[in-house]
Design a protein around this motif. Structure first.
Motif, PDB file in Angstrom:
ATOM      1  N   GLU A  60     -55.978  -2.636 -25.087  1.00 23.99           N
ATOM      2  CA  GLU A  60     -55.806  -2.888 -23.661  1.00 23.99           C
ATOM      3  C   GLU A  60     -56.753  -4.019 -23.293  1.00 23.99           C
ATOM      4  O   GLU A  60     -57.951  -3.940 -23.577  1.00 23.99           O
ATOM      5  CB  GLU A  60     -56.115  -1.639 -22.844  1.00 23.99           C
ATOM      6  N   THR A  61     -56.198  -5.070 -22.680  1.00 24.19           N
ATOM      7  CA  THR A  61     -56.978  -6.250 -22.329  1.00 24.19           C
ATOM      8  C   THR A  61     -56.755  -6.571 -20.860  1.00 24.19           C
ATOM      9  O   THR A  61     -55.619  -6.511 -20.370  1.00 24.19           O
ATOM     10  CB  THR A  61     -56.522  -7.463 -23.188  1.00 24.19           C
ATOM     11  N   ARG A  62     -57.809  -6.945 -20.172  1.00 22.36           N
ATOM     12  CA  ARG A  62     -57.678  -7.365 -18.772  1.00 22.36           C
ATOM     13  C   ARG A  62     -57.172  -8.800 -18.733  1.00 22.36           C
ATOM     14  O   ARG A  62     -57.748  -9.685 -19.353  1.00 22.36           O
ATOM     15  CB  ARG A  62     -59.024  -7.299 -18.067  1.00 22.36           C
ATOM     16  N   VAL A  63     -56.091  -8.991 -18.004  1.00 19.25           N
ATOM     17  CA  VAL A  63     -55.510 -10.324 -17.824  1.00 19.25           C
ATOM     18  C   VAL A  63     -55.274 -10.508 -16.331  1.00 19.25           C
ATOM     19  O   VAL A  63     -54.417  -9.837 -15.756  1.00 19.25           O
ATOM     20  CB  VAL A  63     -54.187 -10.483 -18.604  1.00 19.25           C
ATOM     21  N   ARG A  64     -56.024 -11.399 -15.703  1.00 14.01           N
ATOM     22  CA  ARG A  64     -55.904 -11.675 -14.273  1.00 14.01           C
ATOM     23  C   ARG A  64     -55.864 -10.401 -13.435  1.00 14.01           C
ATOM     24  O   ARG A  64     -55.000 -10.207 -12.587  1.00 14.01           O
ATOM     25  CB  ARG A  64     -54.677 -12.544 -14.007  1.00 14.01           C
ATOM     26  N   GLY A  65     -56.782  -9.474 -13.720  1.00 20.87           N
ATOM     27  CA  GLY A  65     -56.911  -8.265 -12.934  1.00 20.87           C
ATOM     28  C   GLY A  65     -55.994  -7.124 -13.347  1.00 20.87           C
ATOM     29  O   GLY A  65     -56.156  -6.006 -12.877  1.00 20.87           O
TER      30      GLY A  65
END
Length: 175
Positions: A60-65
């Motif tokens: 799981e990666t944060r991408v633009r919130g």
């Protein structure tokens, strides 16, 4: 093993087919592979497959919130076991085959509409043959084919390699 309703939905079946090569993919990558499926629909069906343990969340990666998940197909959950197949009604088999062939048609259409489609050069083939086999001979043939395919399934993308879809349909011809 997952249940029939989870696996045989046409959109979910296409998502499973897109992940058959074993390569992890994000939802964004799956959307690029399946551009004809609306984003909200693909998100909903990916969530159903993940909830049914057919898809494993690897990261799981944060991408633009927002959180972008990376998924991998769980082979052990992506097909019906023999008892589940035996319990299917005629109508269940009809629906499952329709979903399967619908996915094949969508894959083939996507290939043909590509800018570089060249069926002769690309090795595209579709043919049908007839074999006289006992049940034991059929089981041996299927086991041999699975073994041959398994020997190649861990190939990584690389120079000269093209992702190819291989489909097998076995139907008794009792005409």
């Amino acid at each position: 093993m997952a249940d029939l309703e989870l696996l045989m939905h046409p959109v979910r079946l296409r998502i499973i087919q897109a992940l058959l090569d074993g390569r992890p993919s994000t939802t964004t990558q799956l959307r690029a592979r399946l551009p004809d499926i609306p984003p909200a629909t693909i998100y909903r069906h990916i969530a159903a497959l993940a909830a049914g343990d057919v898809l494993e969340i690897l990261a799981e990666t944060r991408v633009r919130g927002a959180v972008e998940r990376t998924y991998r197909l769980r082979w052990d959950r992506a097909e019906l076991d023999p008892a589940q197949r035996a319990a299917m009604s005629t109508e269940d088999h009809r629906r499952a085959f329709t979903a399967f062939t619908g996915g094949l048609l969508a894959d083939f259409d996507r290939y043909l509409t590509g800018k570089t489609a060249d069926p002769a050069t690309d090795g595209v083939t579709y043919r049908q043959g007839a074999l006289w086999l006992t049940d034991d001979e059929l089981a041996e043939l299927v086991a041999t084919l699975r073994s041959v395919i398994a020997a190649q399934k861990d190939n990584e993308p690389g120079h000269g390699r093209t992702r190819r879809l291989l489909s097998l349909i076995v139907i008794p011809d009792r005409s």
